[in-house]
Design an enzyme around this catalytic site. Structure first.
Site, mmCIF file in Angstrom:
data_model
loop_
_atom_site.group_PDB
_atom_site.id
_atom_site.type_symbol
_atom_site.label_atom_id
_atom_site.label_comp_id
_atom_site.label_asym_id
_atom_site.label_seq_id
_atom_site.Cartn_x
_atom_site.Cartn_y
_atom_site.Cartn_z
ATOM 1 N N GLY A 67 0.842 -1.197 0.000
ATOM 2 C CA GLY A 67 0.000 0.000 0.000
ATOM 3 C C GLY A 67 0.872 1.239 0.000
ATOM 4 N N GLN A 81 2.882 10.099 0.876
ATOM 5 C CA GLN A 81 4.181 9.414 0.957
ATOM 6 C C GLN A 81 5.064 9.664 -0.259
ATOM 7 O OE1 GLN A 81 2.296 5.434 2.072
ATOM 8 N NE2 GLN A 81 4.189 5.383 3.247
ATOM 9 N N CYS A 141 5.610 0.202 7.348
ATOM 10 C CA CYS A 141 5.201 1.336 6.529
ATOM 11 C C CYS A 141 6.399 1.757 5.690
ATOM 12 C CB CYS A 141 4.754 2.487 7.428
ATOM 13 S SG CYS A 141 4.286 3.967 6.519
ATOM 14 N N LEU A 142 6.167 2.033 4.412
ATOM 15 C CA LEU A 142 7.289 2.363 3.526
ATOM 16 C C LEU A 142 7.992 3.658 3.943
ATOM 17 C CD1 LEU A 142 5.830 1.352 0.035
ATOM 18 C CD2 LEU A 142 7.472 0.101 1.449
ATOM 19 N N HIS A 158 -4.846 1.554 7.178
ATOM 20 C CA HIS A 158 -3.504 2.148 7.261
ATOM 21 C C HIS A 158 -3.346 3.268 6.219
ATOM 22 C CE1 HIS A 158 1.054 1.639 7.816
ATOM 23 N NE2 HIS A 158 0.958 2.400 6.741
ATOM 24 N N GLU A 159 -3.768 2.994 4.976
ATOM 25 C CA GLU A 159 -3.610 4.003 3.910
ATOM 26 C C GLU A 159 -4.558 5.187 4.121
ATOM 27 O OE1 GLU A 159 -0.961 3.645 2.394
ATOM 28 O OE2 GLU A 159 -0.728 1.524 2.878
ATOM 29 N N HIS A 212 -3.127 7.574 6.535
ATOM 30 C CA HIS A 212 -2.120 8.455 5.919
ATOM 31 C C HIS A 212 -2.769 9.709 5.331
ATOM 32 C CE1 HIS A 212 1.838 6.590 5.950
ATOM 33 N NE2 HIS A 212 1.359 5.432 5.555
HETATM 34 NI NI NI Z 1 2.279 3.569 5.608
#
Ligand code: NI
Length: 184
Positions: A45, A50, A107-108, A149-150, A153
């Site tokens: 995701g 991000q 998380c990226l 989660h997304e 963000h």
């Molecule tokens: Ni994330």
């Protein structure tokens, strides 16, 4: 085009993102770039902030974990995860089931940080697609978790915010270092 992923410490990750009012060619190109960036980073995701764009757009692909949900309904119809991935959506609105579950997340924007996050197990998500349609997604398990989660963000909320105090304590040093690396 693969874009640079913004790391924790950058204030864009704390921005409440603007809804997408109109799907332009620019938005479509951004979505393509985000998919490419997510795949390149081995993620499941990625949200627009991000990659430095504070708008309510996110991409998800959990097709590698096909058995990650016990059900998936789109507009009331049973679907397989594979048929719906990748999922590119804008302006999500979520409702939650009562049952909560702890699962490890990453998380990226936080390489090397993983920790247990408690979240509702089931979710009903209203989201718009880039073709202008609105869909209602009902699911559980990993997909419900990634959608949450997304969506977080897009409202400036990060997974560390939802960790228990004990979890966070163990990660405190790493998280502080990331914040300092950004300032430097
Ligand atoms: Ni994330």
């Amino acid at each position: 085009m693969v874009r640079e992923i913004i790391m924790y410490g950058d204030p864009v990750l704390r921005t409440k993102c603007d809804p997408v009012e109109e799907v332009t060619d620019e938005i479509r190109a951004l979505a393509d770039d985000m998919l490419e960036t997510m795949v390149d980073a081995d993620g499941i995701g990625l949200a627009a902030p991000q990659v430095g764009e504070p708008i309510q757009l996110a991409v998800i692909d959990v097709s590698l974990a096909e058995d990650c949900v016990s059900y998936l309904r789109i507009d009331g119809k049973e679907k397989s995860v594979k048929d719906c991935m990748p999922l590119v959506f804008i302006n999500p609105q979520l409702e939650f089931g009562d049952t909560k579950e702890n699962q490890e997340e990453g998380c990226l924007s936080f390489p090397d940080v993983r920790g247990e996050v408690r979240r509702p197990y089931e979710v009903v998500a209203r989201m718009q697609l880039l073709d202008g349609s609105t869909i209602r997604v009902e699911t559980d398990g990993l997909l419900a978790r990634v959608i949450q989660h997304e969506t977080d963000h897009l409202f400036g909320v990060l997974f560390i915010d939802r960790m228990s105090a004990a979890q966070k304590l163990g990660l405190k040093k790493k998280i502080r270092e990331m914040q300092q690396d950004y300032v430097r």
